[in-house]
Design a protein around this motif. Sequence first.
Motif, short mmCIF file in Angstrom:
data_model
loop_
_atom_site.label_atom_id
_atom_site.label_comp_id
_atom_site.label_asym_id
_atom_site.label_seq_id
_atom_site.Cartn_x
_atom_site.Cartn_y
_atom_site.Cartn_z
N ASN A 1 12.26 34.01 -16.28
CA ASN A 1 13.37 34.35 -16.96
C ASN A 1 13.67 33.25 -17.60
OD1 ASN A 1 13.41 36.82 -16.73
ND2 ASN A 1 14.52 36.54 -14.37
N ASN A 2 13.47 31.48 -16.96
CA ASN A 2 13.16 30.21 -17.14
C ASN A 2 12.49 29.45 -17.20
OD1 ASN A 2 15.11 28.55 -17.50
ND2 ASN A 2 16.51 27.80 -15.99
N PRO A 3 11.45 29.00 -18.72
CA PRO A 3 10.69 28.69 -18.21
C PRO A 3 10.54 27.15 -17.64
CG PRO A 3 9.97 30.01 -20.07
CD PRO A 3 11.53 30.10 -19.38
N LYS A 4 11.42 26.70 -18.13
CA LYS A 4 11.68 24.96 -17.95
C LYS A 4 11.94 24.80 -16.18
CE LYS A 4 14.49 24.33 -22.04
NZ LYS A 4 16.37 24.41 -22.29
N ALA A 5 11.69 26.19 -15.38
CA ALA A 5 12.06 25.98 -13.39
C ALA A 5 10.99 25.38 -13.51
CB ALA A 5 12.94 27.12 -13.37
N ARG A 6 10.03 26.02 -13.70
CA ARG A 6 8.02 25.86 -13.41
C ARG A 6 8.00 24.00 -12.41
NH1 ARG A 6 7.67 24.89 -19.08
NH2 ARG A 6 7.11 22.58 -19.70
N SER A 7 8.16 22.87 -12.99
CA SER A 7 8.38 22.13 -12.55
C SER A 7 9.15 21.72 -11.16
CB SER A 7 8.28 21.01 -12.98
OG SER A 7 8.83 20.22 -14.54
N ALA A 8 10.53 22.38 -10.72
CA ALA A 8 11.37 22.23 -10.45
C ALA A 8 10.73 22.12 -8.87
CB ALA A 8 12.47 22.70 -10.43
N LYS A 9 11.32 21.21 -7.97
CA LYS A 9 11.56 20.98 -6.85
C LYS A 9 12.78 21.12 -6.03
CE LYS A 9 6.41 19.34 -6.81
NZ LYS A 9 5.28 18.63 -5.86
N LEU A 10 13.32 21.34 -4.67
CA LEU A 10 14.09 21.45 -4.22
C LEU A 10 13.68 20.49 -2.53
CD1 LEU A 10 17.25 22.26 -3.46
CD2 LEU A 10 16.80 24.16 -3.20
N ARG A 11 14.84 19.20 -2.12
CA ARG A 11 14.65 19.22 -0.93
C ARG A 11 16.13 19.05 -1.03
NH1 ARG A 11 9.18 16.79 0.48
NH2 ARG A 11 8.25 16.28 -1.45
N ALA A 12 16.52 19.79 0.88
CA ALA A 12 17.78 19.34 1.48
C ALA A 12 17.28 19.29 3.38
CB ALA A 12 17.90 20.52 1.31
N ALA A 13 18.53 18.11 3.40
CA ALA A 13 18.38 17.75 4.71
C ALA A 13 19.96 17.15 5.12
CB ALA A 13 17.79 16.04 4.96
N CYS A 14 20.68 17.53 5.94
CA CYS A 14 21.94 17.48 6.89
C CYS A 14 21.48 16.30 7.33
CB CYS A 14 21.54 18.65 7.77
SG CYS A 14 22.12 20.13 6.81
N LEU A 15 22.51 15.27 7.71
CA LEU A 15 23.00 14.23 8.08
C LEU A 15 23.59 15.01 9.40
CD1 LEU A 15 23.88 10.69 8.27
CD2 LEU A 15 25.94 11.83 8.26
N LYS A 16 22.06 13.70 10.90
CA LYS A 16 22.77 14.42 12.28
C LYS A 16 24.10 13.97 13.44
CE LYS A 16 17.68 13.97 13.07
NZ LYS A 16 16.36 13.37 13.87
#
Length: 297
Positions: free
Chosen positions: A282-297
């Motif tokens: 649906n959105n070819p621009k998304a092909r190279s996306a990477k999502l990283r997430a972290a929380c402060l302990k």
Amino acid sequence: MTAADVFHIPVMMKESLDLLNIGPGKVYVDGTVGGGSFADEILRRSSPDGFLIGIDRDKSAVNYVRKKLEGEFNGKRFKIFYSNFSKIDLIVKKTGFEKVDGIVLDLGISSIQLKSGKGFSFRDEGGLDMRIDAGGKLKAYDIVNFYSERELADILWKYGDEGFSRKIARKITEYRKRKLIETPLELSMIIKKAYARHAYRTKIEPATKTFLALRIAVNDEFASLALFLERLKDILGTGACVCIISFHSGEDRIVKNFFREHKEFKLLTKKPLIPSVEEIKNNPKARSAKLRAACLK
């Protein structure tokens, strides 16, 4: 600027906001507010009394989003700043808060920039500008026309992972002996010649990596990201999370290494999340996306 002008499909928005665990009475930051898609959803999920701090380097985006959100939400629930997300600590304090409960950062170029006529797209017939912040001094035109062949090659390799960096730099310097390079379309044709027969074998437009590298260099994006990361521990509350969506291996590497080296953060994504097959369709621009997430302990 109209709604049609800023139509933009956000990448991995649901995944990002689910990880932030958004709720009422909390404070959130959208560090790249763009067309306002993330900001809008954050305000909806944090209703009735959550607060949003929005930041963007593009003044036209800031003005648009302010007006858009004012029409949909109580103006007391958000503030939008024309600034660089690298100054997030100062902006949070200026808003009157010491800590925030979550941050999202989408490092991709938005449709606002692609349609701005500043040369972000290799199909653009406008000028070679590429400044997200119109107040910036350096333009892509300056790099392309006045940097040495070696400097050009280094930029294309460092910021674009461009395997043909030396060939492209050579073609650019040869071409500009005859005339200066004025438009994105002109530059893309030079790049295609550097690729020669390989231009028909690559799955992406040959100019893609060069234009990415120039944009990152013009806006000093790696440095901004590094500064942003260093300031996270000062503004995130205990248990608060940050989600970062990157579109470039260099950006992703900066984020990955930061969280690996700073043990005060707990990773929510041991490996980066990537868009679903359906989202990419649906959105070819998304092909190279990477999502990283972290929380402060």
